[in-house]
Design an enzyme around this catalytic site. Sequence first.
Site, PDB file in Angstrom:
ATOM      1  N   ASP A  39       0.891  -1.361   0.005  1.00 20.97           N
ATOM      2  CA  ASP A  39       0.635  -0.047  -0.235  1.00 20.97           C
ATOM      3  C   ASP A  39       0.352   1.243  -0.211  1.00 20.97           C
ATOM      4  OD1 ASP A  39      -1.952   1.141  -0.048  1.00 20.97           O
ATOM      5  OD2 ASP A  39      -2.926   1.658   2.151  1.00 20.97           O
ATOM      6  N   HIS A  56       2.069   3.562  -9.192  1.00 21.32           N
ATOM      7  CA  HIS A  56       1.553   2.114  -9.607  1.00 21.32           C
ATOM      8  C   HIS A  56       2.796   1.280 -10.084  1.00 21.32           C
ATOM      9  CE1 HIS A  56      -2.491   1.874  -7.174  1.00 21.32           C
ATOM     10  NE2 HIS A  56      -2.905   2.808  -8.261  1.00 21.32           N
ATOM     11  N   LEU A 150      10.726 -20.621  -4.608  1.00 20.84           N
ATOM     12  CA  LEU A 150       9.690 -19.537  -3.479  1.00 20.84           C
ATOM     13  C   LEU A 150       8.359 -19.906  -4.024  1.00 20.84           C
ATOM     14  CD1 LEU A 150      10.963 -16.195  -2.105  1.00 20.84           C
ATOM     15  CD2 LEU A 150       8.735 -16.493  -3.903  1.00 20.84           C
TER      16      LEU A 150
END
Length: 261
Positions: A39, A56, A150
């Site tokens: 955020d 963004h 991962l």
Amino acid sequence: MRSDQAVDDETIAPAEHLGDVISPISGGRVPRHVAVIMDGNGRWATQRGLPRRSGHRAGTENIRRVLERFGDHGVRYVTLYGFSTENWTRPESEVKAILRLLGFFLRREVNNLHKNNVHLRLAGHLEHLPERLQQQVLDALELTANNDGLTLNIAFSYGGRDEIVNAVRRLMQEGMGPDDVTEEAIRDRLFTADSPDADLIIRTGGETRISNFLLWQSAYAELYFTDAFWPDFGREDIDIALAEYGRRKRRFGGLGEDEPL
Ligand code: IPE
Ligand code: IPE
Ligand code: MG
């Protein structure tokens, strides 16, 4: 129940929940599964006099260095919250910019992720995305499907409530009866079914709330909030967050190992 009382064979000892790994960098205990609410992109941009979409974009570009650092520490599962079910209510131009950035991220990063043995998963409904993007996502999932390094869950058009409703719907479609509805049965039908519960949830951007993220999987997660905006959240911030995690005492409703009886 005290330890000198009869213990049901099936009782799960608190330690069994712990999936911590030892960081080769710090030597400390680090979580197996870290989930991040990325955020603060909009405010990062506004502070610089830039349009929100630039925030963004900067946030998307930050993902690589963050993943690398988690990987360096030995974290096995990472879930990144990129776009929520509620984020569809944002202005169309912002939604479009974010959708384009998912495509940009995949084009730019998938080969590198694949080279690094990362297994990519989508948490969310593929069918909510534009068709071309759906195909890009499918290609990326397919390419990395057999990787055993991962696991990266991309939470996109993701909502925790929606995920639970979706899991229950699937149970019913499979003809399950009331007795079949167990925690395990629900867990196995979540978007993150391949990942263990979140051990650590990090939220950047200064807000101290969950915003519909991993409602089921966060039951015993440690929460870590930082004021840093997501595009600024870098390697040192990760080291600090993981060091803080290493100091937490997780009890899972039981007693800690060093508590006096
Ligand atoms: C997070 O950044 C990314 C998404 C929610 C898509 P924001 O866009 O929420 O940034 P702020 O909170 O407005 O700064
Ligand atoms: C949460 O951020 C969602 C993502 C980071 C993808 P929001 O900015 O949407 O959350 P609220 O609206 O401040 O709770
Ligand atoms: Mg926000």
